[in-house]
Design a protein around this motif. Structure first.
Motif, PDB file in Angstrom:
ATOM      1  N   LYS A1087      71.566  64.668  26.124  1.00 19.62           N
ATOM      2  CA  LYS A1087      72.236  65.783  25.722  1.00 19.62           C
ATOM      3  C   LYS A1087      73.727  65.556  25.441  1.00 19.62           C
ATOM      4  O   LYS A1087      74.230  64.378  25.720  1.00 19.62           O
ATOM      5  CB  LYS A1087      72.575  66.824  27.080  1.00 19.62           C
ATOM      6  N   GLU A1115      78.350  76.810  25.507  1.00 24.43           N
ATOM      7  CA  GLU A1115      77.589  75.954  24.844  1.00 24.43           C
ATOM      8  C   GLU A1115      77.383  76.296  23.403  1.00 24.43           C
ATOM      9  O   GLU A1115      77.502  77.513  22.885  1.00 24.43           O
ATOM     10  CB  GLU A1115      76.024  76.297  25.479  1.00 24.43           C
ATOM     11  N   ASP A1121      76.705  70.852  25.402  1.00 23.55           N
ATOM     12  CA  ASP A1121      75.713  71.554  26.126  1.00 23.55           C
ATOM     13  C   ASP A1121      76.104  72.044  27.370  1.00 23.55           C
ATOM     14  O   ASP A1121      77.259  71.997  27.716  1.00 23.55           O
ATOM     15  CB  ASP A1121      74.556  70.532  26.338  1.00 23.55           C
TER      16      ASP A1121
END
Length: 1492
Positions: A1087, A1115, A1121
């Protein structure tokens, strides 16, 4: 110029009070009292001051000033008093009516009164007084103004000239004689031209300093000086005898430490109340007994120590100590201009190493002061202090450094200091802990600069500056000579004015003394009528020559008056110019015919002294008129004929060339004929042979560019003395101890241009002494010190330094020859410890060598051997090493098993602790199989401490013996534990695997080696995985193909699933237990870190914590993220490092930061985190103060009393609760003025209490509390009335003004004046009623008229005084009216027995046990009885508390109570109450326990 001003009032701290005259005057004016400010006297006009009123006083008094003329002088003062005093200024002498010079000002903002004196001059030097006066008294203080006069006073000179010009010419001769008399009287008062400072200094100096002081002040006649000095000392001793018994041990001022100078002496006064004054350059300065003050006086017994702190350049001067008006001691303080060019630097040294500090000065200095850790360092075994020959480079060597030597070291030269750290680094070798370390021969420190080069450059710079000063002086003198010659060669002015001196054109002062000499400070003067006259004599004569000339001129004048010469003082009023002339109007020549040559240097050589003596002798003969050759000296008058043929006279100002008498008819083109009178009185003519000699400035001669410097040389070594002259062609002579040196004496004297050098090839003791070099009357001296310190021959020292190797038990010898002067101290050391004669050690000493004999040497004797020689000239050391050989010690365990398999055993051990002085050659091994009695020799192996035995049987146990083999023998054996060959020893479990990275199709893992390998090497690893939710572990790699590395990329994963992993270690015995599972990890691409949190704000704050809230970061696909947690970091405003408040990430979006410092400033930031890492921190926009939200102060009590009545003697307490943020400032006022100290104030975060333990009537008033913080302020007032039961009114009288009425009149109560709330009430009773009824209340006057008075009845009246506390006893009135007579009613009353109501003291309710939390109140009470009323006393631990203001004690109606407002651990203890009366005593006690 300076002089000590006469101070009429001592105003400096501790230096006396008003003068006697002022004291006598004030005794007649009123009550005298002293102020808290020293030097201020207060006079009170009335005996008792009204309440709230006060006499004037000074909060700040004017201080004495010493100021240069032309500057602005300012005196400032602050006064107080009620009513406000009126301030005026005055002076002891003269008036202050000139408003331009004296300006008085007042600043209403600061309440400061100012007196400004503009452009001060000598006339304003006086004692100034400041008066503060109101209707109740006055205050006076004084301050002296001292004025430093600078330059020539033209106005004063003009006034003197005008006085002289106004005198009748016929009376001018008398005026001259009168002025001569005045000069003579002044000369008696101030002999010669010697500065008065000279006598002040020399009377307190040592005899050894006389020569230096005389040279400094230019005093040459020592015999006259010593005679006058003895007279002055005798006079001062007679004056001192009035006040002192003894004075001795005088020590002059000297710089003692860093920025401190002091002088001291022992003094015993006859009268201990005698005042001691301190002056600097004649100006009184304040001092105190506090050492923090600039000037302080410390008294230790009879010793007085005056100190001056924080030294600066302006602190230099003449310091004098007086007792009353008598001088005791004078000392001259000179601050040198020396400074540090190179300061000492920080030094880092290792233990037992030498450390060096070094510095370079700007000017030569004999020896600076070294200090270490605030202690003065002296030359010795620990410290070596050296100074270069030019005295510019100074070094401090600290020998054999240890941890005790580290710290700050300082160097002080004059008032300049520098300091640096010495850091001693400990030995990092763990093997040397607890042992005495070997002395190192290396040296740490030093600046790293070429100090010799810097010192040489500085020396050349100083020499250049000296030469420039000399050249400038020579140039100035040459210019003065040129101006003098031009003045002499100028034609005489026309005869248009009188003979008076005028004003010098260069602001000099012309002065005609009538003796043929004109004294002036300028090159030319103007007469009053505008005519020009010569005003300055040729050349600048020294003070001594001027004084000699004055004496000769006076004698010449006297002789002339007696008829022994031709010159007289009859002045022709029509004559012009200066000099002397006779009554015929003859004109004086303005200067000498042949002026004296001017020397460019102030030093006289022998030739100049001889010339001066001849000149003086010639002058004496001329003055007496007995020169057979007709020559005249200075001041001789002679006639000459000018170009116009007019005869005049002129006075020579110096010796003439020998006169030649010629024929009057002789003619010569260059000759000048003039008349003169010989001894017989016959007038003749004489002619000069040629023109006047041309005045020339004689070269100052040879001077030293660099002089000799002191030299220290070793005996037998060469020494060199060198100096440099300013002339390359000048020869010189060398002397030693006043004896001339020649080449035959074994000295090499050479000259290279201006450099002169003396070389001694081989110095001997007899070569020591003072060497002097003389050239052209100049000389320079230096000392040659031939030293004979201990020395070693280089070959012998090289041989001694070689290590000595000996076997254990044998003997050895150390021997070293030396040379050096006796007596010699010889010491031997082994490993830093001094050796003394004993059974195994013997030391032999002689004049040329020393020997150390060590017998039966042991291995522990190995180490450093040092010999140390010391005599008066220095110290020398030599170091060798002793190595004692012995058998090695056994090898060291424990034995480490590197491998144990069915076919081999591999072991390893440690080398022996001591190899005996020889390297290890082999290790000898033996092996025994457990269960057998025989040992198998395995032989010797090379000197590596490990062995691999391949001849073993599986499952058998073996034991090994190991010995060390060296050239000196075989050591004791070391036996191992039983070792098994081929035992199954599995490795321990590895640590859980760690995830390095994860992707959709791959997870990368790493792990570490197990802590226990099982005695054999790790062959590989097996890895297993398990999906989350499953119980089945599946292998990642084939079991027969172990993973060799400690990492693995697992590709057999499904994207989106979550996995955990474990690992096995494999050795020769097999698999280990599995490791603990790793954390679950998703098989997905990594991520991105989250973004910044949003809407970060502070929800709440307090003094120790603050609450935060925020929103999750947004996000953005592919950018940032989702956040999985948050870290909160904080840092104080003055720090740069962030501190993380939570160790593990939090999930919530709120957090409370705790353990903050109250009122401190903090920066806060929040960091979001997820699997992709940490996001960008989000900071608050501004710093946060650790405090609650700002709240304006407000009081929280709903029912606050604004009025309170307290009985006098009882305690008064006002407790008010409030809330405010930040913490407010609480201030209590009484009637709008600050409270007295007897009122106790206790403040907390939310309350404030005022407590008066024992109130008085004067405590009545309006008490106001002001609570103020940054937001605002709030106040509340409580009226407190302290009173008591009123006293009854005075006698009551009755009057009938109107029929049917009675007027009741009474005297007022004594409390009426003190209590404005006091009023009266009147009660009435008539004969028909037996009860009293109130007929009037709240009467504020002393009269009441009662109505409805019925005739035939008797009336009685009672008057009561009332106030806030209660009602007084009644005052009865006489009976009013008459009552009908009735028969007497007789009642026979039975006899009753008198009842005794007295009872002994007793407790109705005793004290009980108390346990109070810390910081809370504690209230103790009990009930008592007794008649008469008993006296109550409270005790804590048998100590009475009745007078302790920390406790509130009350006794109301038999209930006794004790209140502790805030309990602390100190209040823990036993409390008791004791009641006592004439009938007995009772006591009750309890214990107070304080709970934390």
């Amino acid at each position: 110029m300076w002089k000590k001003s006469k101070v009429t009032d001592q105003t400096a701290t501790g230096q006396g009070g008003p003068s006697e005259a002022e004291q006598e005057e004030e005794k007649k004016a009123g009550i005298k009292k002293r102020s808290k400010v020293p030097g201020v006297m207060i006079t009170q006009f009335i005996e008792v001051l009204p309440e709230g009123k006060s006499t004037p006083d000074f909060l700040r008094k004017p201080i004495a000033l010493t100021i240069q003329e032309g500057k602005l002088a300012i005196f400032k003062a602050n006064v107080c008093g009620d009513p406000k005093p009126e301030v005026t200024w005055g002076r002891a002498k003269g008036d202050m009516s000139d408003t331009e010079t004296f300006q008085k000002k007042y600043d209403e903002a600061t309440g400061e009164y100012t007196l400004e004196i503009h452009r001060v001059s000598g006339e304003e030097a006086d004692t100034y007084k400041c008066y503060a006066i109101n209707e109740y008294g006055k205050a006076i203080c004084t301050a002296a103004l001292n004025v430093i006069e600078v330059g020539f006073k033209k106005k004063k000179a003009m006034e003197q000239l005008e006085d002289i010009g106004s005198v009748d010419p016929a009376e001018f001769r008398k005026l001259l004689r009168k002025r001569k008399g005045v000069d003579k009287e002044e000369a008696v008062k101030e002999p010669g031209e010697i500065d008065e400072r000279f006598w002040e200094i020399i009377m307190s100096a040592d005899r050894k300093d006389y020569e230096r002081i005389c040279a400094e002040f230019g005093v040459k006649d020592f015999r006259v000086m010593l005679k006058k000095l003895s007279e002055k000392k005798k006079e001062r001793q007679e004056e001192q005898a009035k006040y002192i018994e003894t004075i001795n041990n005088l020590k002059h001022i000297d710089i003692k430490g860093l920025g401190i100078a002091s002088f001291e002496f022992d003094l015993e006064l006859k009268d201990l109340t005698s005042r001691i004054f301190l002056y600097k350059d004649g100006v009184m300065i304040p001092y105190s007994d506090e050492e923090e003050m600039k000037h302080s006086l410390k008294t230790v017994g009879k010793k007085l120590i005056f100190s001056v702190r924080d030294l600066k350049a302006e602190d230099a001067g003449l310091y004098q100590v007086d007792v009353e008006e008598v001088n005791l001691f004078s000392t001259d303080f000179k601050i040198p201009t020396v400074d540090f060019i190179v300061k000492i630097q920080e030094v880092k040294a290792k233990e037992r190493e030498d450390a060096m500090f070094e510095c370079v000065l700007s000017h030569p200095w004999p020896r600076i002061k070294w200090m270490g850790k605030n202690a003065t360092l002296e030359e010795g075994e620990k410290y070596t202090i050296t100074v270069s020959e030019d005295k510019l480079i100074h070094r401090l060597l600290i020998k054999d450094c240890s941890q005790l030597d580290k710290g700050i070291y300082s160097a002080a030269a004059g008032i300049k200091t520098c300091s640096a750290w010495l850091i001693v680094e400990a030995d990092s070798d763990p093997a040397s802990h607890g042992k005495k370390k070997t002395r190192k021969t290396t040296q740490a420190g030093g600046t790293g600069l070429d100090l010799g080069k810097l010192a040489q450059e500085q020396q050349e710079k100083l020499a250049k500056e000296r030469q420039e000063q000399i050249d400038a002086a020579n140039k100035a003198r040459a210019e003065e000579e040129r101006l003098a010659r031009e003045a002499l060669l100028a034609p005489p002015p026309p005869d248009t004015g009188d003979g008076d001196s005028g004003e010098g054109g260069d602001s000099g002062e012309g002065k005609d003394t009538g003796d043929g000499k004109n004294k002036s400070k300028s090159g030319s003067n103007k007469s009053k009528d505008g005519g020009k006259s010569v005003g300055k004599s040729v050349g600048e004569m020294k003070d001594s020559e001027k004084e000699e000339d004055d004496k000769k001129n006076k004698k010449s004048t006297d002789d002339s008056d007696k008829g022994k010469g031709t010159s007289n003082y009859d002045i022709d009023p029509n004559a012009n110019g200066e000099g002397d002339g006779d009554s015929k109007g003859r004109k004086g020549h303005p200067g000498p015919l042949i002026p004296d040559a001017v020397i460019g240097s102030s030093l006289h050589n022998d030739a100049e002294k001889e010339r001066d003596d001849k000149y003086k002798k010639s002058t004496d003969v001329s003055d007496k008129g007995k020169d057979p050759n007709g020559q005249s000296g200075t001041g001789e008058t002679e006639e000459y004929t000018d170009a116009s043929g007019k005869r005049s006279e002129r006075t020579r100002q110096g010796p003439l060339l020998k006169d030649t008498v010629i024929d009057p008819n002789a003619q010569s083109g260059t000759e000048e004929t003039e008349q003169y009178t010989d001894v017989s009185g016959k007038r003749s003519e004489r002619t000069r042979q040629g023109p006047l000699l041309k005045d020339t400035v004689i070269d100052p001669g040879v001077q030293f560019v660099s002089g000799l410097s002191n030299v220290h040389a070793l005996i037998g070594q060469p020494a060199e003395l060198m100096c440099k002259l300013s002339n390359d062609n000048c020869e010189g002579t060398w002397y030693r101890d006043s004896k001339k040196l020649t080449a035959d004496d074994g000295h090499i004297m050479s000259r290279d241009g201006a450099n002169h050098k003396l070389v001694i090839n081989r110095c001997q003791e007899e070569d020591s002494g003072k060497y002097r070099f003389e050239a052209d009357g100049r000389k320079t001296e230096a000392m040659l010190n031939v030293e004979d310190p201990p020395r070693f021959d280089p070959d012998d020292l090289s041989a001694f330094s070689q290590p000595v190797i000996v076997k254990v038990g044998n003997s050895t010898t150390f021997k070293l020859p030396f040379v050096g002067r006796e007596p010699m101290k010889i010491q031997w050391y082994r490993n830093g410890e001094e050796l003394l004669d004993d059974n195994t050690t013997k030391i032999e000493k002689s004049f040329t060598q020393s020997r150390l004999l060590l017998s039966k040497c042991q291995r522990k004797d190995t180490g450093e051997i040092k010999i140390k020689l010391k005599n008066e000239h220095g110290t020398m050391e030599a170091i060798s090493r002793l190595i004692v050989l012995d058998k090695p010690t056994a090898p060291q365990g424990p034995v480490e098993v590197l491998e144990s398999t069915a076919s081999c055993i591999h072991i390893k051990w440690r080398a022996p602790k001591d190899d005996g002085g020889c390297p290890v050659i082999n290790y000898n091994l033996e092996r025994q199989q457990v269960g057998r009695n025989t040992w198998k020799k395995l032989g010797d192996i090379p000197g590596v401490p490990e062995y691999k035995d391949n001849d073993v049987e599986h499952g058998r146990k073996y034991c090994y013996r190991i010995r060390v083999v060296t050239e000196e023998g075989v050591s004791e054996m070391m036996e191992t534990d039983d070792l098994t060959a081929g035992t199954l020893a599995f490795p321990s479990s590895p640590a859980p695997p760690k995830v390095a990275s994860a992707f959709n199709n791959c997870i990368n893992l790493t792990w570490s080696t197990p802590t226990d390998t099982g005695g054999s090497r790790i062959l590989g690893y097996n890895l297993e995985k398990r999906k989350k939710g499953s119980n089945l572990w599946s292998p990642v790699n084939p079991t027969d193909e172990p993973i060799q590395e400690k990492k693995r990329a697992v590709t057999d994963v499904v994207a989106g699933n979550e996995y955990e992993f474990r690992v096995y270690a494999i050795n020769i015995s097999g698999l280990s237990e599995p490791s603990s599972p790793s954390e679950f990890i998703f098989a997905k691409d990594p991520k991105n870190p989250p973004g910044k949190v949003e809407d970060l704000k502070v929800a709440d704050t307090s003094y120790t914590a603050l609450s935060l809230s925020w929103n999750k970061p947004t996000e953005e696909v592919g950018v940032q993220d989702e956040a999985k947690g948050y870290f909160i970091e904080v840092r104080q405003a003055e720090c740069i490092d962030w501190t993380r408040c939570n160790i593990t990430p939090i999930i919530l979006t709120t957090f409370t930061v705790k353990s903050l410092k109250a009122m401190a400033m903090y920066w806060i930031r929040v960091i979001a985190i997820n699997d992709g890492g940490e996001g960008v921190p989000q900071d608050l926009d501004n710093y946060i103060l650790a405090m609650p939200p700002p709240v304006r102060p407000c009081f929280t009590d709903n029912k606050m009393k604004s009025f309170m009545v307290v009985r006098a003697g009882n305690s008064a307490r006002i407790l008010l609760n409030f809330e405010a943020s930040p913490w407010p400032e609480v201030m209590w006022l009484k009637d709008d003025v600050p409270l007295l100290k007897r009122v106790n104030i206790s403040n907390s975060e939310s309350s404030s209490q005022l407590l008066i333990t024992s109130s008085e009537r004067s405590d009545s008033g309006i008490y106001t509390i002001v609570v103020k913080n940054l937001v605002g302020q709030e106040s509340f007032s409580v009226e407190v009335r302290v009173t008591d039961d009123p006293k009854p009114p005075g006698p009551v009288e009755l009057e009938e003004n109107v029929p049917g009425t009675v007027t009741v009149i009474w005297e007022p109560s004594p409390d009426e004046k003190r209590d404005d709330h006091l009023h009266y009430s009147v009660s009435k009773r008539d004969s028909t009623k037996g009860s009293w009824s109130m007929v009037a209340d709240r009467l504020f006057n002393n009269k009441f008229t009662a109505c409805n008075i019925m005739p035939g009845r008797e009336y009685h009246f009672r008057v009561y005084a009332k106030n806030d506390m209660g009602m007084s006893a009644p005052s009865e009135s006489p009976t009013w009216g008459s009552e009908r007579r009735k028969d007497t009613f007789v009642v026979n009353m039975p006899a009753y027995k008198t009842c005794d109501l007295r009872t002994a003291p007793a407790f109705l309710v005793p004290l009980r046990q108390h346990t109070a939390p810390k910081g809370y109140e504690c209230y103790m009470s009990c009930a008592i009885k007794g008649n008469p009323k008993p006296r109550v006393t409270w005790y804590r631990n048998n100590i009475s508390l009745n007078t302790n203001t920390n406790y509130l004690i009350t006794n109301i109606c038999g209930v006794c109570s004790l209140l502790i407002l805030r309990v602390t651990p100190k209040d823990w203890g036993e409390y008791s109450i004791q009641i006592e009366s004439s009938l007995g005593r009772a006591e009750s006690s309890t214990k107070l326990t304080v709970r934390e």
